[in-house]
Design an enzyme around this catalytic site. Sequence first.
Site, mmCIF file in Angstrom:
data_model
loop_
_atom_site.group_PDB
_atom_site.id
_atom_site.type_symbol
_atom_site.label_atom_id
_atom_site.label_comp_id
_atom_site.label_asym_id
_atom_site.label_seq_id
_atom_site.Cartn_x
_atom_site.Cartn_y
_atom_site.Cartn_z
ATOM 1 N N ASP A 261 -4.970 -8.431 -3.195
ATOM 2 C CA ASP A 261 -5.256 -8.163 -1.789
ATOM 3 C C ASP A 261 -6.510 -8.890 -1.306
ATOM 4 O O ASP A 261 -6.499 -10.093 -1.096
ATOM 5 C CB ASP A 261 -5.346 -6.657 -1.576
ATOM 6 C CG ASP A 261 -5.282 -6.259 -0.098
ATOM 7 O OD1 ASP A 261 -5.199 -7.145 0.770
ATOM 8 O OD2 ASP A 261 -5.302 -5.054 0.187
ATOM 9 N N HIS B 102 0.832 -1.205 0.000
ATOM 10 C CA HIS B 102 0.000 0.000 0.000
ATOM 11 C C HIS B 102 0.871 1.262 0.000
ATOM 12 O O HIS B 102 0.901 1.968 -0.995
ATOM 13 C CB HIS B 102 -1.000 0.026 1.160
ATOM 14 C CG HIS B 102 -1.889 -1.164 1.227
ATOM 15 N ND1 HIS B 102 -2.711 -1.549 0.180
ATOM 16 C CD2 HIS B 102 -2.085 -2.091 2.204
ATOM 17 C CE1 HIS B 102 -3.374 -2.642 0.506
ATOM 18 N NE2 HIS B 102 -3.012 -2.992 1.727
#
Length: 450
Positions: A317, A266
């Site tokens: 993810d 991220h």
Amino acid sequence: MPVLHFGQALLPTGWANGVAVHHEAGLITRVETGLEAAATDGRIALPGLASLHSHSFQRGMAGLAERRGQSDDSFWTWREVMYRFLGAITAEDVETIAAFAFMEMLERGFTAVGEFHYLHHQPDGTPYANPAENAERIAAAASETGIALTLLPVFYAHGGFGGQAPNSGQRRFISDLRGFARLMEASGRAISGLPQAVLGFAPHSLRAAMPDELDALVAAFPTGPAHIHVAEQMKEVQDCLAWSGKRPVEWLLANQPVDERWCLIHATHLTEGEMQALARSGAVAGLCPITEANLGDGTFPGMDFLASGGRFGVGTDSNVEISAAGELRMLEYSQRLARRVRNAMSLPGLSTGRLLHDRALAGGAQALGRPMGITPGARADFVTLDPEAPDLAGRDGDFALDSYIFAGGHALIDRVYAAGKPVVDRGRHHRHEAVAEAYRKVIHRLAGMI
């Protein structure tokens, strides 16, 4: 020695026509170009991409967290739904859901996955007799589907910055350093039968591992990929500042030997200084644009990071939607929306899709510790586009790649080869029906429990 022929293929040196790829034991040994058209099948071949960050079990809860609560929803409220889901799934379910997620990855343009694996214990938190019980389940799912696996067992010891006690929803994740060493050893055995499998390690986040524990992990595992969640949410940034006086990426770069083996997942919320330092480190920013949009995380400064020489890859993810083209498209569109420009993640005169694809391929390979691409030494993984598809009419090379990413998406994928073997034909995995039926049964059962 087996040979695969393609009308056109994207090589490290660029597009080539009339391509023959020789492979043995799943690895590319030689690439020929310039063959007569009659010797090829006319398809357009791309190297498969890596989903460098996946929690495969979360595929089973896709669509279950899209109802607004009484307060503003965020990552933190989504996490409560995830904890309830975790309370219901068994080891058998872990394997079934992972197989479905991995199958979809192959059908949709990914041929390798980095499984950020933190589901270690039984639903009540009791350790399994085999510490790698669920790691073995993930390895079995990778074996069944054919995807290349980099397994990243997660160290998760605390519930918040400064060594806060974990909450009940985290009981399936928790280990200490001694237990994690046993988990790593057992995980190595779990993937030992998978050709080209890679083992790394993953401190979950600065919330979940104290500084002395991070130091011990880096010393204990000096090789292989190292992944960590960092700066995904503004609350995380604020909590890190309150704990240490530094922002998460700032703290990590100052206190750990972050280099090319690291992947910072991220890294959404960066100052200019953090962004420049991350780019200089050689680490990969592991971007998950669809999940980050779904969770309302924020927008990564992709244009500036690219201009600074930063490296990035993409991951699925939460697996709320699995699509290699979709991740690249979402990354580009997030930059267009934030900066109100077009062709944001590109350079003058270049194809945006080509730059995104090339950079994601290189970043994913680095982050997963494996060579990738249509080149000798890499696994023989290819995604082929159907040149007869209407969205590809009259197009080849970068125009075909741009049309794949920005127009047709994974519907244009015809075949996928994993380690030289055809695992997807006409867009469907050869195990699709069996894997999907097993998944349906699991999800039907779980739907009544959460």
